[in-house]
Design a protein around this motif. Structure first.
Motif, PDB file in Angstrom:
ATOM      1  N   CYS A   1     -12.124   2.502   7.386  1.00  0.00           N
ATOM      2  CA  CYS A   1     -11.449   1.307   6.914  1.00  0.00           C
ATOM      3  C   CYS A   1     -12.480   0.396   6.243  1.00  0.00           C
ATOM      4  N   SER A   2     -12.217   0.010   5.012  1.00  0.00           N
ATOM      5  CA  SER A   2     -13.130  -0.899   4.318  1.00  0.00           C
ATOM      6  C   SER A   2     -13.093  -2.273   4.988  1.00  0.00           C
TER       7      SER A   2
ATOM      8  N   SER B   1       0.860  -1.177   0.000  1.00  0.00           N
ATOM      9  CA  SER B   1       0.000   0.000   0.000  1.00  0.00           C
ATOM     10  C   SER B   1       0.898   1.229   0.000  1.00  0.00           C
TER      11      SER B   1
ATOM     12  N   LYS C   1     -12.684  -5.063   3.491  1.00  0.00           N
ATOM     13  CA  LYS C   1     -11.552  -5.766   2.862  1.00  0.00           C
ATOM     14  C   LYS C   1     -10.242  -5.425   3.576  1.00  0.00           C
ATOM     15  N   ALA C   2     -10.017  -4.134   3.814  1.00  0.00           N
ATOM     16  CA  ALA C   2      -8.784  -3.694   4.465  1.00  0.00           C
ATOM     17  C   ALA C   2      -8.711  -4.193   5.900  1.00  0.00           C
TER      18      ALA C   2
ATOM     19  N   CYS D   1      -7.813  -8.000   5.988  1.00  0.00           N
ATOM     20  CA  CYS D   1      -6.423  -8.382   5.704  1.00  0.00           C
ATOM     21  C   CYS D   1      -5.477  -7.899   6.798  1.00  0.00           C
TER      22      CYS D   1
ATOM     23  N   LYS E   1      -0.386  -6.056   2.365  1.00  0.00           N
ATOM     24  CA  LYS E   1      -0.013  -7.430   2.048  1.00  0.00           C
ATOM     25  C   LYS E   1       0.898  -8.039   3.092  1.00  0.00           C
TER      26      LYS E   1
ATOM     27  N   SER F   1      -8.460   1.678   2.216  1.00  0.00           N
ATOM     28  CA  SER F   1      -9.337   1.166   1.153  1.00  0.00           C
ATOM     29  C   SER F   1      -9.027  -0.273   0.776  1.00  0.00           C
ATOM     30  N   ASN F   2      -7.736  -0.568   0.632  1.00  0.00           N
ATOM     31  CA  ASN F   2      -7.338  -1.851   0.048  1.00  0.00           C
ATOM     32  C   ASN F   2      -6.583  -2.791   0.984  1.00  0.00           C
ATOM     33  N   GLY F   3      -6.194  -2.294   2.152  1.00  0.00           N
ATOM     34  CA  GLY F   3      -5.446  -3.138   3.078  1.00  0.00           C
ATOM     35  C   GLY F   3      -3.972  -3.165   2.748  1.00  0.00           C
TER      36      GLY F   3
ATOM     37  N   ASP G   1      -4.735   4.701   0.988  1.00  0.00           N
ATOM     38  CA  ASP G   1      -4.823   3.468   0.202  1.00  0.00           C
ATOM     39  C   ASP G   1      -4.958   2.257   1.118  1.00  0.00           C
TER      40      ASP G   1
END
Length: 100
Positions: free
Chosen positions: A84-85, A48, A87-88, A91, A60, A56-58, A53
């Protein structure tokens, strides 16, 4: 854009001056205090580019602490706070807690 009061009881990513980046539930915010519950500090992350970001996306991977019950910050140190989404949050929560 959601107001800060609309984020109460939502999972957020908060960037705090001189303290770092945290994921937790926003329990309270006013002109003096920001209180997060079920908090994980994110010391280092991969996958990220920014905190926005990340929300939104988490991420790795990286170094994320085990949950802490409550953390309070001086409101003046709040640099940014993002919803925080799901998905995020999933993860980040699934990252094995880092320890020495």
């Amino acid at each position: 854009m959601e107001t800060k009061s609309a984020l109460i009881n939502k999972t957020v990513i908060a960037r705090i001056d001189r303290a770092g980046v945290f994921m937790g539930t926003l329990a309270h915010i006013d002109s003096d205090i920001v209180r997060l519950t079920n908090v994980r500090r994110i010391y280092y992350w991969e996958g990220s580019l920014s905190v926005t970001d990340m929300a939104s996306n988490g991420i790795k991977g990286g170094k994320v602490t085990k949950p802490c019950e409550v953390v309070e910050f001086n409101r003046g140190g709040l640099i940014e706070i993002n919803k925080c989404s799901d998905k995020a949050a999933k993860c980040i929560t699934e990252i094995k807690p880092w320890s020495c």
